[in-house]
Design a protein around this motif. Structure first.
Motif, mmCIF file in Angstrom:
data_model
loop_
_atom_site.group_PDB
_atom_site.id
_atom_site.type_symbol
_atom_site.label_atom_id
_atom_site.label_comp_id
_atom_site.label_asym_id
_atom_site.label_seq_id
_atom_site.Cartn_x
_atom_site.Cartn_y
_atom_site.Cartn_z
ATOM 1 N N ALA A 1 0.810 -1.215 -0.014
ATOM 2 C CA ALA A 1 0.360 -0.407 0.071
ATOM 3 C C ALA A 1 0.454 1.279 -0.109
ATOM 4 O O ALA A 1 -0.136 1.784 0.395
ATOM 5 N N ALA A 2 1.804 1.466 -0.731
ATOM 6 C CA ALA A 2 2.843 2.316 -0.358
ATOM 7 C C ALA A 2 2.397 3.356 -1.251
ATOM 8 O O ALA A 2 2.600 4.824 -0.839
ATOM 9 N N GLY A 3 1.857 3.373 -2.721
ATOM 10 C CA GLY A 3 0.834 4.603 -3.220
ATOM 11 C C GLY A 3 -0.270 5.048 -2.401
ATOM 12 O O GLY A 3 -0.391 6.112 -2.943
ATOM 13 N N ARG B 1 10.004 6.053 -3.077
ATOM 14 C CA ARG B 1 9.204 4.617 -3.395
ATOM 15 C C ARG B 1 10.419 3.643 -3.456
ATOM 16 O O ARG B 1 11.554 4.346 -4.234
ATOM 17 N N ALA B 2 10.481 2.561 -2.598
ATOM 18 C CA ALA B 2 11.739 1.733 -3.579
ATOM 19 C C ALA B 2 10.808 0.362 -2.847
ATOM 20 O O ALA B 2 10.069 0.349 -2.015
ATOM 21 N N THR B 3 11.187 -0.186 -3.839
ATOM 22 C CA THR B 3 10.998 -2.070 -4.055
ATOM 23 C C THR B 3 10.925 -2.689 -2.761
ATOM 24 O O THR B 3 12.292 -2.494 -2.009
ATOM 25 N N ILE C 1 14.055 -4.792 2.102
ATOM 26 C CA ILE C 1 14.331 -5.985 2.955
ATOM 27 C C ILE C 1 15.704 -6.557 2.747
ATOM 28 O O ILE C 1 17.035 -6.475 3.520
ATOM 29 N N SER C 2 16.332 -6.012 1.478
ATOM 30 C CA SER C 2 18.260 -6.767 1.691
ATOM 31 C C SER C 2 18.994 -5.741 2.069
ATOM 32 O O SER C 2 19.993 -5.558 2.785
ATOM 33 N N ALA D 1 11.707 -4.518 6.232
ATOM 34 C CA ALA D 1 11.189 -2.926 5.301
ATOM 35 C C ALA D 1 11.543 -1.890 5.741
ATOM 36 O O ALA D 1 12.489 -1.425 5.492
ATOM 37 N N ALA D 2 10.632 -1.232 6.705
ATOM 38 C CA ALA D 2 10.817 -0.415 7.182
ATOM 39 C C ALA D 2 12.137 0.119 8.260
ATOM 40 O O ALA D 2 12.571 1.503 6.996
ATOM 41 N N LEU D 3 13.143 -0.313 7.736
ATOM 42 C CA LEU D 3 14.259 -0.078 8.413
ATOM 43 C C LEU D 3 15.310 0.082 7.216
ATOM 44 O O LEU D 3 16.004 1.385 6.511
#
Length: 265
Positions: free
Chosen positions: A67-69, A77-79, A84-85, A245-247
């Motif tokens: 729901a980033a949009g 934005r970032a994937t 995660i990586s 992922a937020a980090l």
């Protein structure tokens, strides 16, 4: 000090992390519900409150997730894969494989020594391969989702499921309850089924150690143990696996600011 934020707007939960000069100051996790915009606001405001900051203190915000949009305030934005990586690499520089078990989907990511994603595989068509499977069974068994990990470790005789479909597994769980199977044995069977799905993805991607496990599913000690058993390895699991992922998004925000500053300089 430069402050940035990362937001992971997921299907089940929305997570926010605040960094100050690349150090984690605070994080917040809230239910996404059906109002993703409000969830993003609540997560960010909660994290800012913990860090004793106002929103206008932030020099940058990067969002990711399903729901980033829907995030209603200015952001980049970032994937999910890159976030995660990046987050995993910060905590576990030796990791080369990542298992992410989210509420909507699970994925396996291969990374290089710099934490860049090289390739990934995602399972989002079947709930049996994601944390959604655990949510369904927890509801059937009338147990708290946070308790199922420890409960499953008390299993004396694991109940194996004949189906790998979450819809049919729900019906099968109800049948097993009627037959007298304990909650512990049913949960152990659910973890085994989910671990088998995850292990198949990891094997298809050709496991490269070290391997980390993140996402909400990594909070479930029963699932972590089941995946370790299936793969025959010990997994790297962060203290707060749900906010990785937020980090990563926050780290990317900081990196973009640094790059922009270097170009201007």
């Amino acid at each position: 000090m430069v402050y940035v934020a990362g937001i992971d707007a997921g299907a089940a939960f929305t997570k926010a992390v605040i960094l100050g000069d690349d150090a984690v100051l605070a994080s917040q996790v809230v239910l996404s519900t059906s109002n993703y915009a409000q969830a993003a606001i609540s997560a960010l405001e909660g994290a800012l409150s913990k860090a004793k900051l106002e929103r206008d203190c932030l020099a940058g915000v990067v969002t990711t997730g399903l729901a980033a949009g829907r995030v209603p305030f200015p952001n980049e934005r970032a994937t999910e894969t890159s976030c995660i990586s990046t987050g995993v690499h910060r905590l576990f520089p030796s990791a080369r494989t990542v298992i992410d078990v989210g509420g909507q989907a699970s994925r396996v990511i291969k990374m290089d020594e710099a934490g860049r994603a090289l390739s990934f595989m995602i399972n989002e068509k079947c709930a049996a391969g994601s944390g959604r499977f655990l949510q369904v069974i927890a509801r059937v068994l009338q147990v708290n989702l946070d308790d199922i990990g420890e409960l499953s470790l008390g299993s004396k005789r694991r109940t194996d499921f004949s189906t790998s479909c979450a819809v049919f597994a729900e019906s099968e769980a109800i049948t097993r309850i009627a037959e007298g199977a304990s909650k512990e044995d049913i949960l152990a069977g659910v973890h085994h089924a989910l671990a088998s799905k995850i292990a198949s993805m990891v094997e298809a991607m050709r496991l490269t150690p070290d391997c980390a496990m993140v996402g909400g599913g990594a909070k479930d000690i029963g699932l972590v143990r089941s995946v370790e058993e299936k793969l025959g390895i010990s997994l790297l699991v962060p203290e707060e696996p749900q906010v990785i992922a937020a980090l990563g998004a926050a780290l990317i925000a900081g990196g973009r600011l640094a790059s922009a500053g270097a170009k201007q300089g």
